[in-house]
Design an enzyme around this catalytic site. Structure first.
Site, PDB file in Angstrom:
ATOM      1  N   GLU A 152      -4.041  -6.667  -1.706  1.00 53.02           N
ATOM      2  CA  GLU A 152      -4.658  -6.746  -3.040  1.00 53.02           C
ATOM      3  C   GLU A 152      -4.615  -5.385  -3.728  1.00 53.02           C
ATOM      4  O   GLU A 152      -5.084  -4.384  -3.173  1.00 53.02           O
ATOM      5  CB  GLU A 152      -6.111  -7.234  -2.917  1.00 53.02           C
ATOM      6  CG  GLU A 152      -6.758  -7.437  -4.268  1.00 53.02           C
ATOM      7  CD  GLU A 152      -8.178  -8.000  -4.170  1.00 53.02           C
ATOM      8  OE1 GLU A 152      -8.475  -8.736  -3.215  1.00 53.02           O
ATOM      9  OE2 GLU A 152      -8.975  -7.677  -5.062  1.00 53.02           O
ATOM     10  N   ASP A 199      -9.908  -8.269  15.280  1.00 47.97           N
ATOM     11  CA  ASP A 199      -9.903  -9.680  14.904  1.00 47.97           C
ATOM     12  C   ASP A 199     -10.722  -9.879  13.623  1.00 47.97           C
ATOM     13  O   ASP A 199     -11.960  -9.943  13.668  1.00 47.97           O
ATOM     14  CB  ASP A 199     -10.484 -10.482  16.079  1.00 47.97           C
ATOM     15  CG  ASP A 199     -10.495 -11.968  15.848  1.00 47.97           C
ATOM     16  OD1 ASP A 199     -10.346 -12.398  14.689  1.00 47.97           O
ATOM     17  OD2 ASP A 199     -10.681 -12.706  16.824  1.00 47.97           O
ATOM     18  N   HIS A 233      -7.959  -3.155 -12.535  1.00 45.95           N
ATOM     19  CA  HIS A 233      -7.089  -4.210 -12.012  1.00 45.95           C
ATOM     20  C   HIS A 233      -5.838  -4.359 -12.856  1.00 45.95           C
ATOM     21  O   HIS A 233      -4.748  -4.548 -12.344  1.00 45.95           O
ATOM     22  CB  HIS A 233      -7.837  -5.557 -12.018  1.00 45.95           C
ATOM     23  CG  HIS A 233      -8.612  -5.756 -10.755  1.00 45.95           C
ATOM     24  ND1 HIS A 233      -9.078  -6.969 -10.348  1.00 45.95           N
ATOM     25  CD2 HIS A 233      -8.998  -4.878  -9.807  1.00 45.95           C
ATOM     26  CE1 HIS A 233      -9.715  -6.834  -9.206  1.00 45.95           C
ATOM     27  NE2 HIS A 233      -9.684  -5.574  -8.869  1.00 45.95           N
TER      28      HIS A 233
HETATM   29  C1  MEV Z   1     -12.215  -8.296  -5.918  1.00 44.20           C
HETATM   30  O1  MEV Z   1     -11.333  -8.454  -4.848  1.00 44.20           O
HETATM   31  C2  MEV Z   1     -13.570  -7.865  -5.407  1.00 44.20           C
HETATM   32  C3  MEV Z   1     -14.667  -7.764  -6.463  1.00 44.20           C
HETATM   33  O2  MEV Z   1     -14.775  -8.995  -7.161  1.00 44.20           O
HETATM   34  C4  MEV Z   1     -15.927  -7.425  -5.740  1.00 44.20           C
HETATM   35  C5  MEV Z   1     -17.163  -7.462  -6.605  1.00 44.20           C
HETATM   36  O3  MEV Z   1     -17.218  -8.218  -7.577  1.00 44.20           O
HETATM   37  O4  MEV Z   1     -18.131  -6.756  -6.217  1.00 44.20           O
HETATM   38  C6  MEV Z   1     -14.314  -6.739  -7.488  1.00 44.20           C
END
Ligand code: MEV
Length: 440
Positions: A84, A296, A393
């Protein structure tokens, strides 16, 4: 698709051939490219093949490093395996942020692991308990040869209890056994001991003269470790004066940030919708280290979620307090990890991860992993209460789109400038590229 019998008996190439025949055209060609992901070194590929059944290739994930984690005043550069985008960047950013504010502190509360022999007994409860108390030592003695090596390393069987579970299921009891498995995950050790206990317990019951015939027939249902290890726990934290937090985007000052951050964590404590996503953010970091070190992650995930719901409601695993001008952020998490045995020593990349971490023992790895989880959570909540999560993002997303559209260096650079203040979408990026220098 056709079914096949004896698939496992086919060689690797035969398996690939057979599967390819089930496809056609471009899909068939793409499928045959699966061999491109074989390791160039045959010996290494053999190691990979032997981990699991019916292996035909490898599935690549990025192996990244989140540098500069100061944990209990020691610096680590932490390997993370995750696909990710933004996760490693967020962990690194948080590590840097806390490096100049005292770093992370962590302590292992306990590392006890456990397992159960689940059995059915139909008879007088008191007789069962007195039989157990008399024979507890015999159970341990019978399993002694299996525990010798672990005892030499300082671990072994800690305790055995008999649990009456008849309130939840008729005639259901357990032998509940706790273990210290030192630096190993210890699954094989625990399961072997439990199976030995089960056999001995059943045999001794069959010969116990105070039992009637029915009571002598203890039925063992199963013997298995539990992945619920609430005692195998670590607490990680960061702390600083509120004003030390500094300034945030949009002119948000440290006090407003601290107050919003605390509220966001409180919301994750009381609202399940938020709690699950909040904990997912923690696990972005945890899983990445767990995978990189050959542990794991399914066991960790299962345990963490059960722990998060231990009082009947699923809640945030982290807590935040802002009190007497101190901002404190803490993560309390069960993590049953190992640094010897299993994949940790067989998988070449897991071995590399452990070297990069300076060969930690299991407790040290628990602390490192928890700190990465806390860092990840800090990064996510910080973004959420300041700029929003999409800004970061979308930067990574933009790069993925540009790569997908095969943009050249010049186009990438122009697109980065353009989408600094324009919404990123596949269509918008494609249109922008069409109007700039042509792709190679
Ligand atoms: C995304 O992979 C994770 C988040 O949604 C975590 C959060 O909202 O605290 C950004």
């Amino acid at each position: 698709m056709k079914t096949i019998s004896g698939f496992s008996k086919l060689s690797k190439n035969e398996k690939i051939e057979w599967l390819a025949q089930q496809l056609s055209g471009q899909e068939q060609e793409d499928f045959l490219n699966i061999k491109d992901f074989w390791h160039s070194d045959e010996q290494t590929q053999k190691v990979m093949d032997d981990f699991s059944e019916n292996t035909i290739s490898n599935f690549y994930f990025p192996f990244g490093i989140a540098p500069n984690f100061s944990i209990n005043d020691k610096v680590y550069h932490v390997p993370m395996v995750i696909e990710e985008s933004s996760v490693v960047a967020a962990a690194s950013k948080s590590a840097k942020f806390w490096l100049s504010r005292g770093g992370f502190k962590a302590k292992v509360v306990d590392s006890t692991k456990a397992g159960q022999v689940h059995f059915i007994y139909q008879g007088d409860k008191e007789k069962l308990f007195s039989f157990f108390n008399i024979n507890k030592i015999n159970l341990k003695n019978a399993a002694a040869p299996l525990a010798v090596n672990m005892e030499k390393r300082g671990g072994g069987i800690k305790d055995i209890s008999l649990r009456d579970k008849t309130d939840s299921l008729e005639n259901y009891y357990q032998l509940d056994v706790t273990f210290d498995t030192c630096d190993a995950m210890g699954a094989n050790f625990i399961n072997s001991i439990l199976e030995s206990f089960a056999q001995t317990f059943q045999d001794m019951a069959a010969q116990h003269t105070f039992f009637n015939e029915q009571e002598q027939q203890i039925q063992i249902i199963m013997s298995i470790l539990t992945n619920y290890t609430p005692e195998c726990r670590v607490v990680a934290s960061v702390e600083c004066d509120v004003e030390q937090l500094g300034e945030f985007s949009g002119g948000m000052d440290a006090f407003e940030f601290a107050q919003k951050f605390e509220r966001a964590v409180q919301i994750a404590k009381v609202d399940v919708n938020r709690a699950v996503t909040h904990n997912k953010g923690i696990l972005n970091g945890i899983d990445a280290v767990v995978l990189a070190t050959g542990n794991d992650f399914r066991a960790v995930e299962a345990c963490v979620h059960a722990y998060a719901a231990r009082d009947g409601q699923y809640r945030s695993l982290s807590s935040c307090t802002v009190k007497d001008n101190k901002f404190k952020f803490e993560l309390d998490i069960p993590l049953a990890l190992g640094t010897v045995g299993g994949l940790t020593s067989l998988h070449p990349m897991a071995k590399t991860s452990l070297s990069v971490l300076g060969h930690p023992d299991a407790k040290e790895l628990m602390m490192i992993t928890a700190c990465v989880g806390l860092a990840q959570n800090f990064g996510a909540v910080r973004s959420l209460v300041t700029t929003g999560i999409q800004k970061g993002h979308m930067k990574m997303h933009l790069l993925n789109i540009l790569n997908q559209l095969e943009a050249n260096e010049e186009q990438i650079s122009l697109a980065k400038d353009r989408f600094e203040d324009h919404a990123v979408s596949f269509a918008a990026v494609r249109e922008f590229l069409a109007q700039t220098a042509p792709a190679r």
